[in-house]
Scaffold this motif. Structure first.
Motif, PDB file in Angstrom:
ATOM      1  N   GLY A   1       6.459 -21.954 -20.926  1.00 24.47           N
ATOM      2  CA  GLY A   1       7.764 -21.761 -20.328  1.00 24.47           C
ATOM      3  C   GLY A   1       8.059 -20.317 -20.022  1.00 24.47           C
ATOM      4  N   PHE A   2       7.107 -19.430 -20.320  1.00 24.60           N
ATOM      5  CA  PHE A   2       7.268 -18.018 -20.026  1.00 24.60           C
ATOM      6  C   PHE A   2       7.017 -17.772 -18.540  1.00 24.60           C
ATOM      7  CE2 PHE A   2       5.830 -18.412 -24.361  1.00 24.60           C
ATOM      8  CZ  PHE A   2       6.673 -17.560 -25.045  1.00 24.60           C
ATOM      9  N   ASP A   3       7.405 -16.576 -18.074  1.00 23.78           N
ATOM     10  CA  ASP A   3       7.053 -16.188 -16.713  1.00 23.78           C
ATOM     11  C   ASP A   3       5.534 -16.196 -16.556  1.00 23.78           C
ATOM     12  OD1 ASP A   3       9.712 -15.792 -16.042  1.00 23.78           O
ATOM     13  OD2 ASP A   3       9.686 -13.762 -16.800  1.00 23.78           O
ATOM     14  N   ASP A   4       4.843 -15.719 -17.565  1.00 23.81           N
ATOM     15  CA  ASP A   4       3.382 -15.709 -17.558  1.00 23.81           C
ATOM     16  C   ASP A   4       2.912 -16.078 -18.960  1.00 23.81           C
ATOM     17  OD1 ASP A   4       0.683 -15.263 -17.490  1.00 23.81           O
ATOM     18  OD2 ASP A   4       0.805 -13.342 -16.470  1.00 23.81           O
ATOM     19  N   PHE A  12       8.870 -11.348 -22.770  1.00 22.81           N
ATOM     20  CA  PHE A  12      10.267 -11.727 -22.848  1.00 22.81           C
ATOM     21  C   PHE A  12      11.145 -10.533 -22.496  1.00 22.81           C
ATOM     22  CE2 PHE A  12       9.031 -15.127 -25.950  1.00 22.81           C
ATOM     23  CZ  PHE A  12       9.671 -16.176 -25.316  1.00 22.81           C
ATOM     24  N   VAL A  13      12.371 -10.812 -22.150  1.00 21.25           N
ATOM     25  CA  VAL A  13      13.369  -9.766 -21.969  1.00 21.25           C
ATOM     26  C   VAL A  13      14.449  -9.970 -23.017  1.00 21.25           C
ATOM     27  CG1 VAL A  13      15.061  -8.759 -20.398  1.00 21.25           C
ATOM     28  CG2 VAL A  13      12.892  -9.633 -19.500  1.00 21.25           C
ATOM     29  N   ALA A  14      14.736  -8.943 -23.791  1.00 16.73           N
ATOM     30  CA  ALA A  14      15.730  -9.049 -24.853  1.00 16.73           C
ATOM     31  C   ALA A  14      17.096  -9.401 -24.280  1.00 16.73           C
ATOM     32  CB  ALA A  14      15.805  -7.736 -25.630  1.00 16.73           C
ATOM     33  N   GLY A  15      17.817 -10.270 -24.983  1.00 17.01           N
ATOM     34  CA  GLY A  15      19.160 -10.655 -24.564  1.00 17.01           C
ATOM     35  C   GLY A  15      19.192 -11.810 -23.593  1.00 17.01           C
ATOM     36  N   ILE A  16      18.033 -12.388 -23.255  1.00 22.06           N
ATOM     37  CA  ILE A  16      17.972 -13.523 -22.331  1.00 22.06           C
ATOM     38  C   ILE A  16      17.544 -14.771 -23.095  1.00 22.06           C
ATOM     39  CG2 ILE A  16      16.805 -14.451 -20.291  1.00 22.06           C
ATOM     40  CD1 ILE A  16      18.717 -12.239 -19.631  1.00 22.06           C
ATOM     41  N   ASN A  17      18.109 -15.934 -22.730  1.00 25.09           N
ATOM     42  CA  ASN A  17      17.709 -17.208 -23.315  1.00 25.09           C
ATOM     43  C   ASN A  17      16.679 -17.882 -22.403  1.00 25.09           C
ATOM     44  OD1 ASN A  17      19.748 -16.541 -25.059  1.00 25.09           O
ATOM     45  ND2 ASN A  17      20.683 -18.554 -25.072  1.00 25.09           N
ATOM     46  N   TYR A  18      15.696 -18.542 -23.014  1.00 17.65           N
ATOM     47  CA  TYR A  18      14.611 -19.161 -22.265  1.00 17.65           C
ATOM     48  C   TYR A  18      14.486 -20.639 -22.610  1.00 17.65           C
ATOM     49  CZ  TYR A  18      12.979 -14.512 -20.956  1.00 17.65           C
ATOM     50  OH  TYR A  18      12.882 -13.251 -20.440  1.00 17.65           O
ATOM     51  N   ASP A  19      14.129 -21.449 -21.604  1.00 18.64           N
ATOM     52  CA  ASP A  19      13.760 -22.842 -21.836  1.00 18.64           C
ATOM     53  C   ASP A  19      12.242 -22.891 -21.984  1.00 18.64           C
ATOM     54  OD1 ASP A  19      16.353 -23.722 -21.671  1.00 18.64           O
ATOM     55  OD2 ASP A  19      16.211 -24.345 -19.579  1.00 18.64           O
ATOM     56  N   PRO A  22      10.862 -30.084 -26.160  1.00 22.69           N
ATOM     57  CA  PRO A  22      11.613 -29.034 -25.462  1.00 22.69           C
ATOM     58  C   PRO A  22      12.240 -28.038 -26.425  1.00 22.69           C
ATOM     59  CG  PRO A  22      12.863 -31.082 -25.494  1.00 22.69           C
ATOM     60  CD  PRO A  22      11.516 -31.403 -26.076  1.00 22.69           C
ATOM     61  N   VAL A  23      12.268 -26.786 -26.008  1.00 23.96           N
ATOM     62  CA  VAL A  23      12.943 -25.711 -26.735  1.00 23.96           C
ATOM     63  C   VAL A  23      13.948 -25.126 -25.750  1.00 23.96           C
ATOM     64  CG1 VAL A  23      12.664 -23.576 -28.036  1.00 23.96           C
ATOM     65  CG2 VAL A  23      10.801 -25.247 -27.985  1.00 23.96           C
ATOM     66  N   LEU A  24      15.196 -25.559 -25.835  1.00 24.34           N
ATOM     67  CA  LEU A  24      16.189 -25.211 -24.834  1.00 24.34           C
ATOM     68  C   LEU A  24      17.011 -23.996 -25.266  1.00 24.34           C
ATOM     69  CD1 LEU A  24      17.438 -28.802 -23.890  1.00 24.34           C
ATOM     70  CD2 LEU A  24      15.632 -27.435 -22.809  1.00 24.34           C
ATOM     71  N   ASP A  25      17.216 -23.087 -24.311  1.00 24.39           N
ATOM     72  CA  ASP A  25      18.052 -21.899 -24.526  1.00 24.39           C
ATOM     73  C   ASP A  25      17.621 -21.103 -25.751  1.00 24.39           C
ATOM     74  OD1 ASP A  25      19.711 -22.277 -22.310  1.00 24.39           O
ATOM     75  OD2 ASP A  25      20.972 -23.690 -23.397  1.00 24.39           O
ATOM     76  N   PHE A  26      16.315 -20.855 -25.867  1.00 29.72           N
ATOM     77  CA  PHE A  26      15.810 -20.079 -26.998  1.00 29.72           C
ATOM     78  C   PHE A  26      16.164 -18.612 -26.805  1.00 29.72           C
ATOM     79  CE2 PHE A  26      12.445 -17.549 -29.030  1.00 29.72           C
ATOM     80  CZ  PHE A  26      12.643 -17.953 -30.342  1.00 29.72           C
ATOM     81  N   PRO A  27      16.900 -18.018 -27.738  1.00 31.02           N
ATOM     82  CA  PRO A  27      17.329 -16.621 -27.561  1.00 31.02           C
ATOM     83  C   PRO A  27      16.306 -15.635 -28.107  1.00 31.02           C
ATOM     84  CG  PRO A  27      18.382 -17.538 -29.498  1.00 31.02           C
ATOM     85  CD  PRO A  27      17.520 -18.644 -28.926  1.00 31.02           C
ATOM     86  N   ILE A  28      16.142 -14.529 -27.407  1.00 31.14           N
ATOM     87  CA  ILE A  28      15.355 -13.423 -27.945  1.00 31.14           C
ATOM     88  C   ILE A  28      16.312 -12.592 -28.784  1.00 31.14           C
ATOM     89  CG2 ILE A  28      13.916 -11.437 -27.405  1.00 31.14           C
ATOM     90  CD1 ILE A  28      12.697 -14.154 -26.832  1.00 31.14           C
ATOM     91  N   ASN A  29      16.375 -12.930 -30.050  1.00 30.45           N
ATOM     92  CA  ASN A  29      17.335 -12.357 -30.982  1.00 30.45           C
ATOM     93  C   ASN A  29      16.786 -11.054 -31.562  1.00 30.45           C
ATOM     94  OD1 ASN A  29      19.006 -11.772 -33.173  1.00 30.45           O
ATOM     95  ND2 ASN A  29      19.302 -13.928 -33.701  1.00 30.45           N
ATOM     96  N   PRO A  30      17.507  -9.948 -31.405  1.00 32.00           N
ATOM     97  CA  PRO A  30      17.005  -8.671 -31.944  1.00 32.00           C
ATOM     98  C   PRO A  30      16.877  -8.662 -33.464  1.00 32.00           C
ATOM     99  CG  PRO A  30      19.281  -8.459 -31.186  1.00 32.00           C
ATOM    100  CD  PRO A  30      18.794  -9.791 -30.708  1.00 32.00           C
TER     101      PRO A  30
END
Length: 225
Positions: A29-32, A38-45, A99-107
């Motif tokens: 589900g990553f861009d690559d 990942f980009v910090a502060g963004i949620n990913y599916d 599925p892993v929905l809205d997974f946050p990159i939590n600092p």
């Protein structure tokens, strides 16, 4: 790096619970997916894949998927939930995608830079296997970007068309554009021109990987003409 992976494995074997038949084998589900950027502060599916290694037993049991990073170990943070507990069924020698929905990159769990992440299914028996990946996290501000590239980003966003060629000529190996909701809206090749007016107004992140493998992100506001 090897010692950190060994430490994570020992912690899993000694204090967490799972079963050797079911293994986590992929997280997509990553861009690559090959680079796990990942980009910090963004949620990913995302999506985690579990395999049933038994050739004669179907699996059906309440199961959750947990994860642990080396930063969490250093901060004495307990394992976190990647997929909440639910009834999971997997045929013998089969697989299932959860599925892993809205997974946050939590600092609190991820540092900016490289992270070792171990992912495993947890339910009834001691864990003896897990998925270990390297995750590269970038901040949403400019991180170590040289002045020439920063100027290039600002000048390109002021144009109607964003041309990738100057970035690759400046030493960028990979270039892609991410919307504020985490979606990749453009993946640039060496000679790609994208009409920026097709995108609505808002903040976008231009993500770049240089030849040294470093990930840089520039957050830029875009106003269509």
């Amino acid at each position: 790096m090897r010692n950190l992976i060994l430490l994570l494995s020992l912690l899993l074997q000694s204090s967490l619970y799972s079963q050797e038949i079911i293994r986590a084998v992929a997280l997509t589900g990553f861009d690559d997916p090959c680079e796990y950027n990942f980009v910090a502060g963004i949620n990913y599916d995302l999506e985690v894949t579990l395999n049933n290694d038994s050739d004669d037993d179907d699996f059906q049991e309440d199961l959750s998927v947990l994860y642990l990073t080396d930063k969490m170990i250093a901060d004495a943070t307990p394992p976190a939930v990647l997929v909440p507990q639910s009834l999971v069924s997997v045929l013998a020698l089969g697989s299932v995608n959860l599925p892993v929905l809205d997974f946050p990159i939590n600092p609190n769990n991820f540092r900016v830079g490289g992270n070792i992440v171990v992912i495993w299914p947890s339910y009834s028996a001691p864990a003896i296997d897990s998925l270990s990946i390297n995750v590269n996290v970038a901040d949403t501000s400019v991180v170590g970007l040289n002045d020439a590239l920063e100027t290039l980003v600002k000048s390109q966003f002021s144009l109607k068309n964003l041309n990738s060629a100057p970035f690759f000529e400046a030493g960028v190996k990979k270039l892609w554009l991410v919307a504020s909701d985490g979606r990749t809206v453009a993946d640039f090749k060496q000679h790609t021109t994208v009409d920026l007016t097709q995108y609505k107004a808002g903040f976008y992140m231009l993500c770049m990987i240089d030849k040294q493998g470093r990930l840089f992100v520039v957050k830029q506001y875009h106003q269509p003409e």
